[in-house]
Scaffold this active site. Structure first.
Site, PDB file in Angstrom:
ATOM      1  N   TYR A   1       0.830  -1.203   0.000  1.00 27.08           N
ATOM      2  CA  TYR A   1       0.000   0.000   0.000  1.00 27.08           C
ATOM      3  C   TYR A   1       0.866   1.254   0.000  1.00 27.08           C
ATOM      4  O   TYR A   1       0.628   2.198  -0.771  1.00 27.08           O
ATOM      5  CB  TYR A   1      -0.926  -0.014   1.212  1.00 27.08           C
ATOM      6  CG  TYR A   1      -1.928   1.112   1.243  1.00 27.08           C
ATOM      7  CD1 TYR A   1      -3.030   1.111   0.392  1.00 27.08           C
ATOM      8  CD2 TYR A   1      -1.778   2.181   2.122  1.00 27.08           C
ATOM      9  CE1 TYR A   1      -3.951   2.146   0.422  1.00 27.08           C
ATOM     10  CE2 TYR A   1      -2.694   3.218   2.160  1.00 27.08           C
ATOM     11  CZ  TYR A   1      -3.784   3.191   1.304  1.00 27.08           C
ATOM     12  OH  TYR A   1      -4.696   4.213   1.333  1.00 27.08           O
TER      13      TYR A   1
ATOM     14  N   LYS B   1       0.947   4.124  -3.004  1.00 28.22           N
ATOM     15  CA  LYS B   1       0.625   5.533  -2.768  1.00 28.22           C
ATOM     16  C   LYS B   1       1.840   6.427  -2.997  1.00 28.22           C
ATOM     17  O   LYS B   1       1.697   7.595  -3.384  1.00 28.22           O
ATOM     18  CB  LYS B   1       0.069   5.713  -1.357  1.00 28.22           C
ATOM     19  CG  LYS B   1      -1.305   5.084  -1.165  1.00 28.22           C
ATOM     20  CD  LYS B   1      -2.354   5.627  -2.129  1.00 28.22           C
ATOM     21  CE  LYS B   1      -3.738   5.107  -1.824  1.00 28.22           C
ATOM     22  NZ  LYS B   1      -4.771   5.678  -2.729  1.00 28.22           N
TER      23      LYS B   1
END
Length: 244
Positions: free
Chosen positions: A149, A153
């Site tokens: 994640y 991002k």
């Protein structure tokens, strides 16, 4: 400060729940013609029932060819909110190829593709535009068991800066917001246990998690002419987490 989007069309991905849903609703209240993208027909119908003026499109944006076909014919878009995203907690050593493919397919590959489609139309029309990408504080700091994640991002932030540089001369502004834990329904579910929440809260100087409107208000500001000199920015909405 009031913002108005009369005469403008806005596309919002991941618009069926949480932050994306509120952004779609608030844009509509500010006069925008909103196109809401989501994978759940049931949730899209519920959104349509609440705000009949919103146009809903059932679409899995990780499907490249389908997305190209559907969105290339969606009509002129002046504002884009790339809200759709996914992630989970998992030790790095437990990550599978499928995990990587799933997260990057939505969080960055689809985001780039939808942006490409919207910018293509803006350039064709020689029209100004404003795009906001939903990133995360996970792009700015390391978070335990968030390796994939965080990486996805981080890619969102890097893409935001590079795209802003490339399309600024065409008066197309591209920014990102980077929220901490936000109290969506899912956020409340995941962070309701004080044993889980307290260590994170202690790292946030304001000692609380964010509310949905605190993100949607920032997004509306970055979409609006009130932020006309802002592009290539990744704005933390984190109560000071990244200041520590």
């Amino acid at each position: 400060m009031e913002v108005h989007f009369n005469g403008k069309r806005a596309l919002v991905t991941g618009a069926t729940k949480g932050i994306g849903r509120d952004i779609a609703v608030q844009l509509s209240k500010c006069g925008a013609k909103v196109v809401a993208i989501g994978r759940s027909k049931e949730l899209l119908d519920a959104l349509k029932q609440e705000v009949p003026s919103i146009e809903t499109v059932e679409l899995d944006i990780s499907d490249w060819n389908r997305t190209e076909k559907v969105l290339s014919g969606i009509g002129p878009i002046d504002m884009l909110v790339n809200n759709a995203g996914m992630g989970w907690l998992k030790s790095m050593m437990d990550i599978t190829e499928s995990d990587l493919d799933d997260v990057f397919a939505i969080n960055i590959k689809a985001l780039i593709h939808v942006t490409q489609i919207v910018v293509r139309d803006l350039l064709k029309r020689k029209a100004p535009g404003s795009i906001v990408n939903l990133s995360s504080q996970a792009s700015l700091v390391g978070l335990l068991h968030h390796t994939v994640y965080c990486a996805s991002k981080g890619a969102v932030d890097a893409f935001t800066r590079a795209a802003a540089l490339e399309y600024g001369p065409h008066n197309i502004r591209i920014n990102a917001v980077n929220p901490t834990v936000i109290m969506t329904d899912m956020g409340r579910l995941g962070w309701s246990d004080p044993k889980i929440a307290q260590p994170m809260l202690e790292k946030i100087p304001l000692r609380r998690f964010g509310e949905v409107r605190e993100v949607s208000d920032a997004v509306l500001y970055l979409l609006s002419d009130k932020s006309s000199m802002i592009t290539g920015t990744c704005l933390p909405i984190d109560g000071g987490f990244t200041a520590c």
